[in-house]
Design a protein around this motif. Structure first.
Motif, mmCIF file in Angstrom:
data_model
loop_
_atom_site.group_PDB
_atom_site.id
_atom_site.type_symbol
_atom_site.label_atom_id
_atom_site.label_comp_id
_atom_site.label_asym_id
_atom_site.label_seq_id
_atom_site.Cartn_x
_atom_site.Cartn_y
_atom_site.Cartn_z
ATOM 1 N N TRP A 196 0.845 -1.193 0.000
ATOM 2 C CA TRP A 196 0.000 0.000 0.000
ATOM 3 C C TRP A 196 0.878 1.240 0.000
ATOM 4 C CZ3 TRP A 196 -4.265 1.970 -1.394
ATOM 5 C CH2 TRP A 196 -4.908 3.017 -0.740
ATOM 6 N N ARG A 198 1.382 3.809 1.855
ATOM 7 C CA ARG A 198 0.919 5.139 2.261
ATOM 8 C C ARG A 198 0.865 5.200 3.789
ATOM 9 N NH1 ARG A 198 -4.204 5.788 -2.002
ATOM 10 N NH2 ARG A 198 -3.152 4.739 -3.763
ATOM 11 N N ASP A 206 -7.287 1.291 6.071
ATOM 12 C CA ASP A 206 -7.232 2.322 5.030
ATOM 13 C C ASP A 206 -7.455 1.711 3.651
ATOM 14 O OD1 ASP A 206 -6.683 4.153 7.016
ATOM 15 O OD2 ASP A 206 -4.516 4.176 6.664
ATOM 16 N N VAL A 207 -6.891 0.525 3.429
ATOM 17 C CA VAL A 207 -7.069 -0.155 2.156
ATOM 18 C C VAL A 207 -8.550 -0.467 1.921
ATOM 19 C CG1 VAL A 207 -6.679 -2.344 0.950
ATOM 20 C CG2 VAL A 207 -4.755 -1.122 1.974
ATOM 21 N N ASP A 209 -11.176 0.993 3.266
ATOM 22 C CA ASP A 209 -11.932 2.233 3.077
ATOM 23 C C ASP A 209 -11.678 2.824 1.690
ATOM 24 O OD1 ASP A 209 -12.970 2.029 5.612
ATOM 25 O OD2 ASP A 209 -11.549 3.439 6.524
ATOM 26 N N ALA A 210 -10.423 2.803 1.256
ATOM 27 C CA ALA A 210 -10.089 3.347 -0.056
ATOM 28 C C ALA A 210 -10.706 2.501 -1.165
ATOM 29 C CB ALA A 210 -8.566 3.424 -0.219
ATOM 30 N N ALA A 213 -14.113 3.475 -1.661
ATOM 31 C CA ALA A 213 -14.195 4.773 -2.335
ATOM 32 C C ALA A 213 -13.792 4.690 -3.798
ATOM 33 C CB ALA A 213 -13.317 5.791 -1.604
ATOM 34 N N ASP A 215 -10.715 3.408 -5.093
ATOM 35 C CA ASP A 215 -9.286 3.398 -5.403
ATOM 36 C C ASP A 215 -8.906 2.044 -5.988
ATOM 37 O OD1 ASP A 215 -6.360 2.759 -4.666
ATOM 38 O OD2 ASP A 215 -6.462 4.915 -4.322
ATOM 39 N N ALA A 218 -6.234 -0.047 -4.054
ATOM 40 C CA ALA A 218 -6.833 -0.586 -2.833
ATOM 41 C C ALA A 218 -7.755 -1.754 -3.153
ATOM 42 C CB ALA A 218 -7.597 0.502 -2.087
#
Length: 317
Positions: A196, A198, A206-207, A209-210, A213, A215, A218
Motif C-alpha cells: 500500500w 501510504r 485504510d485499504v 476504506d479506499a 471509495a 481506489d 486498494a
C-alpha cells in the motif's frame, strides 16, 4: 487458580482462570524488549493479575505463557522471537523460580487455537473432547494452529498449520520468505501495508476504506486479502478436514467486512467444482469474537496440563 499470558510485541495480557473454568481477572501490561525484560514483564503480569483477582501467588497452581517464535513445548525454550528482541531464551526456567509454580510455554498461535477451541465450545455447548478446529491468525503475518479433540496437532516436526508460506499464486507478489504469491504475501498485514505504501496507523483498514471509495490499487489489495485468506481456509480444510476455521488476529477487527469478502471468494472459487461446492467452505468459517482473550486463555489451559484433571480444565474453558 490458573494463570495464562499472551506475550505480544507491544503488550502482555494475563488472565486468571478459576476452578470452574471462568476468567475472573484480566490485565494488560506493556511488553519489554529483550530476554530480561520479557521475564520481568511476565513476572510483573502474574503478580498484577493475581492481585486483580484478590489472591496471592500461593493460590496459583500453574502458569502458561503464549509467545511468538519457535517454542520447544517440552522445555519452555523460545527462539527467534524477533519482534520481542529474543534470539534464545529459556523462558520457563527463568520465570518458574520467581513465581514458585509450574510454568509451560507455547507458541502464541497454538495457544490461541486452544483458547479459541475452548471459547467456541463453551459458546455452542460442544463436547470439547471431540471435534476439530483450525485457528487462522491474520496479523502482521499469517499462521494457523490446529486442535483435534482438545489437543494441539503439531505434525511430525511441529509445523502443522504453517499455511502462511504456502504459495498459492506463483505469479503473485514476492514474499519475505523468497517465494512468490504466498498466503502471507497476499493477506499478511505487514505485506499489505508495504504494498500500500501510504502512511497511516491502520493500513489494512485504510485499504478497505479506499477500496470502498473506488481506489483501484486498494481494490486489488483487498481482493488479494480475500484470495489469500480463502486459500488458507481451503488448505486447512482439504488437508486436515477440520470442522471449522476460526479467523483471529488484528485483521479481524474489520469484522463482517473481511468475512463477507472471504466467504464471497470461497463461493466464487468453488463455482466450477461440484466437489468444492459440496464442502460448503463458506459455512465453515467464523470470526473470533472481538476482544476474546483466546491466546491467554489457551495458555492457561496448556499451563494446567500437568493437572490430574486437565480434561475438566479444558471442558470448562
Amino acid at each position: 487458580m490458573k494463570v495464562g499470558l499472551d506475550v505480544g510485541g507491544t503488550k502482555a495480557e494475563a488472565v486468571v482462570v478459576n476452578g470452574d473454568g471462568g476468567i475472573i481477572a484480566r490485565v494488560r501490561l506493556a511488553t519489554g524488549w529483550g530476554g530480561e525484560e520479557i521475564v520481568r514483564t511476565v513476572v510483573a503480569a502474574v503478580h498484577a493479575v493475581a492481585a486483580d483477582a484478590g489472591a496471592g501467588l500461593d493460590a496459583i497452581s500453574s502458569v502458561g505463557i503464549g509467545i511468538p517464535g519457535q517454542v520447544d513445548p517440552g522445555t519452555g525454550r523460545v527462539s527467534h522471537a524477533v519482534n520481542l528482541g529474543v534470539d534464545e531464551l529459556d523462558l520457563a526456567a527463568e520465570v518458574a523460580p520467581a513465581l514458585g509454580v509450574t510454568v509451560r510455554v507455547e507458541n502464541d498461535v497454538k495457544a490461541a487455537a486452544v483458547g479459541a477451541y475452548a471459547l467456541r465450545g463453551t459458546a455452542h455447548g460442544l463436547d470439547l473432547r471431540h471435534g476439530s478446529m483450525a485457528y487462522l491468525n491474520l496479523g502482521t503475518g499469517v499462521a494457523a494452529g490446529i486442535v483435534v479433540d482438545g489437543e494441539v496437532w503439531r505434525g511430525a516436526h511441529g509445523t502443522a498449520g504453517e499455511v502462511g508460506h504456502v504459495s498459492v499464486d506463483p505469479a503473485g507478489p514476492l514474499c519475505r520468505c523468497g517465494q512468490h504469491g504466498c498466503v502471507e504475501a497476499l493477506a499478511g498485514g505487514g505485506a499489505v501495508a508495504q504494498r500500500w505504501g501510504r502512511p497511516g496507523r491502520f493500513p489494512v483498514l485504510d485499504v478497505f476504506d479506499a477500496a470502498d471509495a473506488g481506489d483501484e490499487t486498494a481494490r486489488e489489495l483487498r481482493a488479494g486479502i480475500a484470495r489469500g485468506v480463502a486459500a488458507a481456509v481451503r488448505i486447512l480444510v482439504l488437508t486436515a478436514d477440520v470442522d471449522v476455521v476460526v479467523l483471529g488476529g488484528g485483521l479481524t477487527a474489520l469484522g463482517d467486512r473481511l468475512l463477507a469478502d472471504v466467504t464471497a471468494e470461497l463461493v466464487a472459487s468453488a463455482e466450477a467444482s461440484p466437489f468444492m461446492r459440496s464442502l460448503r467452505l463458506e459455512e465453515r468459517v467464523e470470526l473470533l469474537p472481538p476482544g476474546s482473550p483466546a491466546a491467554a486463555l489457551g495458555a492457561a489451559i496448556i499451563g494446567a496440563a500437568h493437572d490430574p484433571r486437565p480434561e475438566e480444565a479444558l471442558t470448562h474453558g
